[in-house]
Motif scaffolding. Structure first.
Motif, short mmCIF file in Angstrom:
data_model
loop_
_atom_site.label_atom_id
_atom_site.label_comp_id
_atom_site.label_asym_id
_atom_site.label_seq_id
_atom_site.Cartn_x
_atom_site.Cartn_y
_atom_site.Cartn_z
N LEU A 4 42.24 52.28 29.28
CA LEU A 4 42.20 51.88 27.88
C LEU A 4 41.14 50.79 27.77
N VAL A 5 40.20 50.99 26.87
CA VAL A 5 39.10 50.04 26.74
C VAL A 5 38.96 49.63 25.28
N GLU A 6 39.17 48.36 25.04
CA GLU A 6 39.02 47.83 23.68
C GLU A 6 37.56 47.44 23.44
N TYR A 93 42.82 40.50 21.74
CA TYR A 93 43.53 41.68 21.25
C TYR A 93 43.56 42.75 22.34
N TYR A 94 44.74 43.36 22.48
CA TYR A 94 44.94 44.37 23.51
C TYR A 94 45.50 45.65 22.92
N CYS A 95 45.13 46.77 23.50
CA CYS A 95 45.84 48.01 23.22
C CYS A 95 46.57 48.41 24.50
N ALA A 96 47.66 49.15 24.32
CA ALA A 96 48.48 49.54 25.45
C ALA A 96 49.13 50.89 25.16
N ARG A 97 49.48 51.59 26.21
CA ARG A 97 50.06 52.92 26.07
C ARG A 97 51.56 52.88 26.34
N ALA A 98 52.30 53.53 25.44
CA ALA A 98 53.73 53.73 25.65
C ALA A 98 53.98 55.22 25.82
N ARG A 99 54.96 55.58 26.65
CA ARG A 99 55.15 56.99 26.99
C ARG A 99 55.62 57.79 25.78
N TYR A 100 56.47 57.23 24.98
CA TYR A 100 56.96 57.94 23.80
C TYR A 100 56.98 57.00 22.60
N PHE A 101 56.60 57.50 21.45
CA PHE A 101 56.62 56.69 20.24
C PHE A 101 58.04 56.23 19.94
N SER A 102 59.02 57.05 20.30
CA SER A 102 60.41 56.72 20.02
C SER A 102 60.89 55.51 20.82
N THR A 103 60.16 55.15 21.86
CA THR A 103 60.58 54.02 22.68
C THR A 103 59.99 52.69 22.19
N TYR A 114 50.33 51.08 30.53
CA TYR A 114 48.93 50.79 30.80
C TYR A 114 48.37 49.92 29.68
N TRP A 115 47.52 49.00 30.09
CA TRP A 115 46.95 48.04 29.14
C TRP A 115 45.44 48.00 29.27
N GLY A 116 44.78 47.72 28.15
CA GLY A 116 43.36 47.47 28.21
C GLY A 116 43.10 46.06 28.68
N GLN A 117 41.85 45.73 28.84
CA GLN A 117 41.48 44.42 29.36
C GLN A 117 41.44 43.35 28.27
N GLY A 118 41.48 43.79 27.03
CA GLY A 118 41.48 42.87 25.91
C GLY A 118 40.09 42.59 25.38
#
Length: 125
Positions: A4-6, A93-103, A114-118
């Motif tokens: 993930l790249v911001e 500011y960071y973006c990150a991945r979640a496995r399911y939107f419901s979570t 997983y997280w971007g470097q910001g």
């Protein structure tokens, strides 16, 4: 490899808007969600919102009306827009991945694997 790249950070004037991008690679955006967070100097990490594959969004009530999250699934790219910014919006500011939107839970980092470097955003007064 998941990445993930911001991008799009920099200097923004008070009253203006910021627009950040998160480029995701290494996975197919199906049931995943992408969340946005920020961390201001000396403060805790703040959850801002998330978007799911369908385009559904879950936004922080404290930012509602100022925050917009969108996605381009064909490019695996996600966008955060924040309007009417003030110096209080200065943060990494960071973006990150979640496995399911419901979570996705407001304020929680636990669903994110997983997280971007910001990217730094500075709002000038």
């Amino acid at each position: 490899e998941v990445q993930l790249v911001e991008s799009g950070g920099g200097l923004v004037q008070t009253g203006g808007s910021l627009r950040l991008s998160c480029a995701a690679s290494g996975f197919t955006f199906d049931d995943y969600a992408i969340g946005w967070f920020r961390q201001a100097p000396g403060k805790e990490l703040e959850w801002m919102g998330a978007i799911g594959y369908s385009g559904s969004t879950y936004l922080s009530p404290s930012l509602k009306g100022r925050i917009f999250i969108s996605r381009d699934t064909s490019k695996n790219q996600f966008t955060l827009q924040l309007i009417s910014v003030t110096p209080e919006d200065t943060a990494v500011y960071y973006c990150a991945r979640a496995r399911y939107f419901s979570t996705v839970v407001a304020g929680s980092t636990s669903p994110y694997d997983y997280w971007g470097q910001g990217t730094q955003v500075t709002v000038s007064s």
